[in-house]
Structures are given as structure tokens and as C-alpha cells.
Design a protein around this motif. Structure first.
Motif, mmCIF file in Angstrom:
data_model
loop_
_atom_site.group_PDB
_atom_site.id
_atom_site.type_symbol
_atom_site.label_atom_id
_atom_site.label_comp_id
_atom_site.label_asym_id
_atom_site.label_seq_id
_atom_site.Cartn_x
_atom_site.Cartn_y
_atom_site.Cartn_z
ATOM 1 N N UNK A 56 0.806 -1.213 0.000
ATOM 2 C CA UNK A 56 0.000 0.000 0.000
ATOM 3 C C UNK A 56 0.838 1.261 0.000
ATOM 4 N N UNK A 57 0.215 2.371 0.385
ATOM 5 C CA UNK A 57 0.898 3.657 0.420
ATOM 6 C C UNK A 57 0.806 4.404 -0.902
ATOM 7 N N UNK A 58 1.558 5.478 -0.993
ATOM 8 C CA UNK A 58 1.570 6.298 -2.200
ATOM 9 C C UNK A 58 2.957 6.350 -2.799
ATOM 10 N N UNK A 59 3.183 7.361 -3.664
ATOM 11 C CA UNK A 59 4.477 7.494 -4.333
ATOM 12 C C UNK A 59 4.871 8.964 -4.383
ATOM 13 N N UNK A 60 6.172 9.218 -4.375
ATOM 14 C CA UNK A 60 6.691 10.576 -4.485
ATOM 15 C C UNK A 60 7.822 10.597 -5.496
ATOM 16 N N UNK A 61 7.766 11.547 -6.437
ATOM 17 C CA UNK A 61 8.835 11.775 -7.407
ATOM 18 C C UNK A 61 9.357 13.197 -7.233
ATOM 19 N N UNK A 62 10.660 13.343 -7.280
ATOM 20 C CA UNK A 62 11.252 14.666 -7.109
ATOM 21 C C UNK A 62 11.020 15.535 -8.338
ATOM 22 N N UNK A 92 12.759 8.543 -6.618
ATOM 23 C CA UNK A 92 11.456 7.903 -6.409
ATOM 24 C C UNK A 92 11.428 7.208 -5.050
ATOM 25 N N UNK A 93 10.319 7.362 -4.342
ATOM 26 C CA UNK A 93 10.106 6.564 -3.130
ATOM 27 C C UNK A 93 8.621 6.378 -2.875
ATOM 28 N N UNK A 94 8.274 5.296 -2.199
ATOM 29 C CA UNK A 94 6.898 5.128 -1.754
ATOM 30 C C UNK A 94 6.704 5.961 -0.488
ATOM 31 N N UNK A 95 5.436 6.234 -0.153
ATOM 32 C CA UNK A 95 5.126 6.984 1.058
ATOM 33 C C UNK A 95 4.130 6.204 1.897
ATOM 34 N N UNK A 96 4.385 6.151 3.200
ATOM 35 C CA UNK A 96 3.465 5.529 4.171
ATOM 36 C C UNK A 96 3.112 4.091 3.807
ATOM 37 N N UNK A 97 4.110 3.318 3.414
ATOM 38 C CA UNK A 97 3.878 1.904 3.078
ATOM 39 C C UNK A 97 3.902 1.046 4.339
ATOM 40 N N UNK A 111 12.767 3.938 -0.162
ATOM 41 C CA UNK A 111 13.598 4.524 -1.208
ATOM 42 C C UNK A 111 13.686 3.559 -2.392
ATOM 43 N N UNK A 112 13.237 4.004 -3.573
ATOM 44 C CA UNK A 112 13.300 3.184 -4.788
ATOM 45 C C UNK A 112 14.377 3.683 -5.756
ATOM 46 N N UNK A 113 15.287 4.513 -5.264
ATOM 47 C CA UNK A 113 16.384 4.987 -6.100
ATOM 48 C C UNK A 113 15.957 6.096 -7.040
ATOM 49 N N UNK A 114 16.450 6.065 -8.263
ATOM 50 C CA UNK A 114 16.157 7.112 -9.249
ATOM 51 C C UNK A 114 15.971 6.494 -10.622
ATOM 52 N N UNK A 115 15.356 7.271 -11.515
ATOM 53 C CA UNK A 115 15.148 6.825 -12.887
ATOM 54 C C UNK A 115 15.112 8.051 -13.798
ATOM 55 N N UNK A 116 15.608 7.874 -15.024
ATOM 56 C CA UNK A 116 15.540 8.917 -16.041
ATOM 57 C C UNK A 116 14.359 8.660 -16.969
ATOM 58 N N UNK A 150 18.095 3.583 -14.703
ATOM 59 C CA UNK A 150 17.585 3.516 -13.338
ATOM 60 C C UNK A 150 18.685 3.080 -12.374
ATOM 61 N N UNK A 151 18.586 3.601 -11.143
ATOM 62 C CA UNK A 151 19.422 3.160 -10.034
ATOM 63 C C UNK A 151 18.494 2.773 -8.896
ATOM 64 N N UNK A 152 18.542 1.520 -8.505
ATOM 65 C CA UNK A 152 17.561 0.996 -7.560
ATOM 66 C C UNK A 152 17.790 1.492 -6.141
ATOM 67 N N UNK A 153 19.007 1.815 -5.770
ATOM 68 C CA UNK A 153 19.289 2.211 -4.402
ATOM 69 C C UNK A 153 19.619 1.003 -3.541
ATOM 70 N N UNK A 154 19.627 1.218 -2.217
ATOM 71 C CA UNK A 154 20.080 0.176 -1.291
ATOM 72 C C UNK A 154 18.958 -0.527 -0.546
ATOM 73 N N UNK A 155 17.691 -0.211 -0.859
ATOM 74 C CA UNK A 155 16.586 -0.766 -0.072
ATOM 75 C C UNK A 155 16.009 -2.026 -0.683
ATOM 76 N N UNK A 156 15.659 -1.985 -1.967
ATOM 77 C CA UNK A 156 15.025 -3.137 -2.619
ATOM 78 C C UNK A 156 15.973 -3.733 -3.659
#
Length: 229
Positions: A56-62, A92-97, A111-116, A150-156
Motif C-alpha cells: 500500500x501507500x503512495x508514491x513521491x517523485x522529485x 522515487x520513493x513510496x510513502x506511508x507503506x 527509497x526506490x532509487x532514481x530513474x531517467x 535507473x538506479x535501484x538504491x540500497x533498499x530493494x
């Protein structure tokens, strides 16, 4: 897909119509330049939302600020087609998951990293000559957004984005400096959705694919300079 097909068909018919009109107008003296090129600085402001499975939760993009290049061809003095090129990076990251299933809190920003995003966009435009200097226009068209680098980051473990077609609308104006050079102000709205799959198997200790339907719908605010030739 049916809506995309109908839009492309309409643009094709539109292009054929204005080309026929151009052939007719070639018999008359031409008082406009057929080509225009612009360079803009563009602020990209996503209006994001998401439906996320499992957690669940939402999503946030910078937000982002990018250079943009576009080419415009005039079929007639008022009717033109514009190809818009630019690429933008977003964190990119999810919010309130809810991650209680993997032993974490029930309201976490992941944290879902970044994407172009590379969204080449083709617009059909109508230009108005409101005087010798001020020249407003409106446009509508389609874009195809490619998600890359894309760069996934260190979480997933991994994040997969599907390339998608979308719609675009535009309003703006040119202010002439002389017969060749001008200043441009431009606002575009792109309606874009994508399917995202998050591989969180590293958090679950086993296979865990989290699907999400993500709406991005960015607003693009541009200012730049251009020339006619």
C-alpha cells in the motif's frame, strides 16, 4: 491503446490536410519561415499518485530542471508540428507503506532509487499572430516515455518501469526580438501512467514482487530562446 490509435490517426489526417493546404498556398507569396528551433530551460513538476499492491501507500517523485530542444515545421502560417526532446531524472520513493509483513513499521517511506525519463513528444500546433511581436500558440499531441538509466538504491532488489504512450497539451507564446530571433514562454501538461514492479525479495527472504500502477502527469514550465529559418 484504442485511444492512442485514434489520436495517431487524427494526427495523420491532420497532417495530410495541412499538406494539401500548403500545396494550394504555394501558388501565393510566402510571408513566413517554415522552420523554427528553440532551446528552453524547463522545470518538471510531477503530479504523482499510485495504487501499490501488497504494501500500500503512495508514491513521491522529485521535481527536476532540464534543458529542452525542440524543432517546429510550419505547414502554413498558422499550423505547425513540433518535436520536443529532453530527458529528466527523478528520485522515487513510496510513502506511508505498510512493511509489517517483513518486520518493519506500518508507515514507511521506501527509497526506490532514481530513474531517467525520455519522453519525445510530437505536437500539432496552431499559431496566432496577435501583432508584430507577440505570437501565442496552443498545441496537442502524443508522447512515448522511455524509462532508462535507473538506479535501484540500497533498499530493494530491483525496480522495473514499463515504457508507455501518453497525451500532451501545450500553451505558450513567442516574443520577437527581430525577424530571426525570439524569446519563448511555454507550458506543457503530459498525461502519463506506467506499470511498476518492485522486486523486494531481499527484504522478505524469498520471492516478493510488488506491483504498482503509477500516474506521473508532469507539468513542464519552460523559458528559452529560438530562431526562425
Amino acid at each position: 491503446m484504442k485511444k492512442i490509435f485514434l489520436t495517431l490517426l487524427s494526427l495523420t489526417l491532420f497532417t495530410g490536410s495541412v499538406m494539401a493546404q500548403e500545396q494550394q498556398e504555394q501558388k501565393e507569396p510566402q510571408d513566413y519561415k517554415k522552420w523554427m528551433v528553440r532551446v528552453r530551460g524547463v522545470g518538471v513538476v510531477p503530479n504523482e499518485s499510485a495504487t501499490i499492491g501488497t504494501i500500500g501507500g503512495g508514491v513521491s517523485l522529485s521535481n527536476s530542471f532540464i534543458p529542452e530542444l525542440d524543432f517546429t515545421y510550419f505547414f502554413t502560417k498558422n499550423i505547425a508540428a513540433e518535436l520536443i526532446l529532453g530527458t529528466t531524472k527523478h528520485n522515487v520513493n513510496t510513502t506511508s507503506s505498510d512493511l509489517t509483513a517483513v518486520g518493519l513499521p506500518n508507515s514507511v517511506d521506501v527509497d526506490l532509487g532514481s530513474v531517467w525519463l525520455l519522453p519525445p513528444t510530437l505536437m500539432a500546433q496552431y499559431h496566432v499572430y496577435a501583432g508584430d511581436v507577440f505570437k501565442p500558440y496552443v498545441g496537442a499531441g502524443v508522447n512515448y516515455t522511455i524509462f532508462h538509466s535507473k538506479k535501484t538504491g540500497n533498499t530493494v532488489q530491483n525496480v522495473d518501469y514499463k515504457n508507455k504512450f501518453g497525451y500532451a497539451f501545450q500553451i505558450g507564446f513567442d516574443i520577437d526580438i527581430n525577424d530571426t530571433f525570439f524569446i519563448n514562454f511555454d507550458v506543457k501538461k503530459i498525461f502519463l501512467k506506467t506499470d511498476v514492479t518492485v522486486d523486494a525479495s531481499n527484504l522478505a527472504g524469498g520471492p516478493l514482487d510488488i506491483p504498482a500502477d503509477v500516474t506521473i502527469d508532469p507539468l513542464l514550465l519552460g523559458f528559452g530562446v529560438g530562431m526562425r529559418f
